[in-house]
Design an enzyme around this catalytic site. Structure first.
Site, PDB file in Angstrom:
ATOM      1  N   LYS A  37      42.342  40.784  42.658  1.00 10.12           N
ATOM      2  CA  LYS A  37      42.133  41.749  43.736  1.00 10.12           C
ATOM      3  C   LYS A  37      42.719  43.120  43.397  1.00 10.12           C
ATOM      4  CE  LYS A  37      41.965  38.095  47.230  1.00 10.12           C
ATOM      5  NZ  LYS A  37      42.699  37.351  48.250  1.00 10.12           N
ATOM      6  N   GLY A  55      41.716  34.179  40.418  1.00  6.10           N
ATOM      7  CA  GLY A  55      42.117  34.111  41.810  1.00  6.10           C
ATOM      8  C   GLY A  55      42.547  35.474  42.333  1.00  6.10           C
ATOM      9  N   SER A  56      43.521  35.469  43.247  1.00  2.19           N
ATOM     10  CA  SER A  56      43.853  36.692  43.985  1.00  2.19           C
ATOM     11  C   SER A  56      44.485  37.783  43.138  1.00  2.19           C
ATOM     12  CB  SER A  56      44.773  36.351  45.159  1.00  2.19           C
ATOM     13  OG  SER A  56      44.080  35.585  46.122  1.00  2.19           O
ATOM     14  N   THR A  57      45.023  37.471  41.968  1.00  2.00           N
ATOM     15  CA  THR A  57      45.564  38.543  41.128  1.00  2.00           C
ATOM     16  C   THR A  57      44.466  39.533  40.739  1.00  2.00           C
ATOM     17  OG1 THR A  57      45.289  37.085  39.201  1.00  2.00           O
ATOM     18  CG2 THR A  57      47.486  37.214  40.181  1.00  2.00           C
TER      19      THR A  57
END
Length: 704
Positions: A297, A293-295
């Site tokens: 990024k 997920g967003s980690t």
């Protein structure tokens, strides 16, 4: 001319001569063979003979002690006794079996069957208590003996269980470090030998030999027992409070790759591993892999910055989606974020911006080498069994749709990584761009001399230059100070981090299950800690990492910094605002009542825009300098209908932590526990009205 008799005599003499020659040759061969056996191979056959006559029972060495980094004993071996029999010496099998079954609490039929086995020695019970050993010794049963064995003990019980692993009944490592370093830890068994006849009976005045065991080497871990205890305590509370399927956390010193703490909940006690299901013993932080997920990024941002494809001030426009590579990537926020800079895209975790970076600007040819450099395409080489490799697509494998595939990877979908890989990647940025090999053991202790042999840290690869690493951390610092990671802020320390929320895919389809995570670095100026907290399939909504995982990260990090002696500074605080003005505090991800209290305390007026429990965004933004009495408009997370609106706070006093969490969840509330035992007090009080999603602070204790 000789007569027939003369010829017969000659023939007879020739036959005799040939016979004598054959006998002499055979005798010579026998003599040579005898000389070979008795002289040349004397030692060999003597050893074989002794081996046939000398039969014995093995004696266990002491398995090497496992210490934490401060030499606290986490795993030790102690001497114990075992009971065995020599069936040929047992005079009355039935009476002997009945006596042993009673003294050792064993089934009679099983003991009798063992006594009747056609073997020289048969184990009856490999580990007996001191009382049982004394009772067997006092019984003085013919053919029944006691042998020296060792037992593995873990003095701190469940502490670091997933790191240490377990040991089998024969002193062999089965899981964890006990398995990985088994050859060093196990040592060499000894034997008690006695000379016996073919039936297995002791030969009177026969030879007796004792071969002493060689104890195993000790290990000094990188784990800090105190930090480990804090991590386990906070993780357990969070996992129970959110009713998650499981939770995990890893904490690393980025300077050397040393893992200071690693915990998984539910956990187990290695002193009694059979009392727990196998799933509870799985070290998911190392062996499992997930969509990050967003980690993820963080990696996309570092790669794009390193390639010069974006700068913090560059403006983007997010209408809530991006059409890319024949597909559409949606932002987590329905209406999008509108115009925002790249720095703000990181703070607000804007999916379309990172999809553009991954799929178009970087593309597979530029992006893939960074994923390899950060360590996502293979095992990292940690000294632990069963490490996951991760799953990263290779460029050029898709004839169509590759742009969309790498756009999804840009914001953390379509790629599988282990929690260890995530922590190691962030640690590389905290270490100036140099990735270190993660390490659980830092030294080996010689069992004879107690000499300590250090295992030096190992730099693996420079993933980005030092300037890019520093810039990336500064952008992540803003995530905590003014973005979605406010719940990870620690007064007096500069924290950089990234929140993450990932959907769980099962059978190729995304489900309603969520993984909330937060990973961060502290302090930013001279990083000492990099940590990750992950909550899998948590039940409260919204299931965002900034709401549920970041507070757990903060609780562990703040205590760990104190234990490491890292002093506080003013680096994490903003300067004082001009006279007659107020600096707007960050209340993102806080529950509405708490956000309102914080704003009122600062001299500001909160104003709710819409309904909900947790603050999504605020206007003016955090850090803005405004006159006292300014209205701060609060927007809220979009949550399912059954998590909206008011509810009545139930009474959880007298319940265990899990019971309290379940009862509150039924009412749409979230437990915020403190202490241990049963619930003794709570706030809000039972019967009060509260918004669904509100945290209920419950104090646990011994009760009455």
């Amino acid at each position: 001319m000789p007569g027939p008799s003369r010829m017969a005599q000659v023939a007879r003499r020739q036959r005799i001569a040939r016979l004598l020659f054959a006998v002499a040759a055979f005798a010579a061969m026998l003599a040579a063979r005898l000389a070979w056996i008795q002289i040349v191979r004397h030692e060999h056959f003597l050893a074989l003979a002794l081996e046939q006559r000398l039969r014995g029972v093995p004696t266990d060495p002491l398995r090497g002690t496992i210490y934490d980094r401060n030499m606290n004993e986490l795993a030790v071996s102690v001497s114990s006794d075992a009971v065995y029999v020599r069936p040929v010496e047992v005079e009355d099998p039935e009476v002997t079996a009945a006596t042993l079954a009673r003294l050792l609490d064993l089934p009679y039929d099983d003991v009798l069957a063992r006594l009747q086995r056609p073997q020289a020695e048969v184990w009856i019970k490999r580990r007996v208590s001191s009382d049982e050993a004394e009772a067997v010794r006092a019984a003085a049963l013919p053919g029944v003996y006691l042998a020296h064995r060792t037992t593995r003990l873990y003095p701190y019980g469940r502490l670091a269980a997933h790191v240490l692993g377990i040991v089998g009944i024969d002193n062999q490592g089965l899981e964890g470090l006990e398995l990985y370093y088994d050859e060093l830890l196990r040592g060499t068994p000894g034997r008690v030998l006695a000379e016996r006849d073919a039936a297995g009976r002791t030969i009177p005045s026969g030879e007796s030999v004792y071969v002493p065991p060689v104890d195993g080497a000790g290990l000094v871990l990188t784990i800090d027992a105190a930090i480990q205890a804090v991590a386990e305590r906070e993780l357990e509370r969070a996992c129970i409070a959110t009713l998650s399927e499981f939770c995990l956390t890893i904490w690393m010193d980025p300077r050397n790759g040393h893992i200071l703490a690693l915990a998984v909940y539910p956990t187990f006690d290695p002193n009694a591993p059979g009392d727990y299901p196998a799933a509870a013993r799985r070290n998911r932080a190392v062996t499992d892999q997930f969509e990050p997920g967003s980690t993820f990024k963080v990696v996309t941002a570092a790669a794009a910055l390193a390639e010069g494809l974006v700068d913090p001030g560059e403006l983007f426009y997010d209408p809530g989606y991006i059409d890319i590579g024949g597909g559409r990537v949606h932002c987590w926020r329905g209406g999008g974020h509108g115009s925002l800079s790249f720095a703000e895209a990181i703070q607000h975790s804007c999916n379309p911006v990172f999809a553009e970076l991954g799929g178009l600007r970087l593309g597979p040819e530029r992006f893939y080498p960074y994923l390899v450099a950060f360590g996502f395409s293979d095992r990292l080489g940690i000294d632990f069994p069963g490490e996951a490799r991760g799953l990263v697509p290779q460029p050029g494998r898709l004839a169509h749709g590759e742009v969309l595939q790498w756009a999804n990877i840009g914001f953390g979908q379509g790629v599988a990584v282990s929690p260890l890989q995530l922590v190691t990647a962030l640690a590389a940025l905290a270490n100036g761009g140099i990735r270190m090999q993660p390490q659980l053991v830092q030294a080996v202790v010689d069992p004879r001399t107690q000499e300590v042999r250090r295992i030096l840290p190992r730099p693996v690869y420079r993933v980005v230059d030092e300037e890019t690493a520093r810039l990336t951390l500064e952008l992540l610092r803003a995530v905590v100070e003014t973005g979605s990671g406010t719940n990870a802020a620690i007064p007096g320390y500069a924290v950089a981090g990234k929140t993450g929320t990932a959907q769980v895919a099962e059978g190729g389809v995304y489900t309603d299950k969520r993984v909330a995570s937060f990973m961060g670095v502290v302090p930013v100026e001279q990083p000492r800690l990099v940590g990750l907290v992950m909550l899998y399939d948590l039940q409260p909504r919204p299931a965002y990492g900034g709401v549920h995982a970041a507070p757990v990260w903060r609780a562990i990090a703040e205590e760990a910094l104190r234990l490491l002696g890292v002093p506080r500074s003013d680096a994490g605080e903003d300067g004082a605002p001009p006279a007659g003005s107020v600096r707007v505090p960050n209340v993102q991800n806080l529950p509405l009542p708490e956000a309102e209290a914080v704003l009122r305390a600062a001299g500001l007026v909160p104003q709710a825009d819409g309904s909900g429990t947790y603050v999504l965004e605020q206007t003016p933004a955090a850090g803005a300098v405004v006159p006292p009495g300014t209205k701060v408009i609060l927007e809220f997370w979009d949550v399912p209908d059954h998590w909206r609106g008011p509810t009545t706070v139930p009474d959880v006093r007298g319940l265990t932590m899990r019971q309290a969490a379940e009862r509150l969840a039924d009412a749409g509330l979230v437990l915020e526990p403190d202490g241990a035992g049963v619930a003794v007090s709570q706030w809000p009080l039972p019967g009060e009205a509260a918004l669904r999603g509100t945290r209920v602070a419950v104090q646990f204790g011994a009760g009455e």
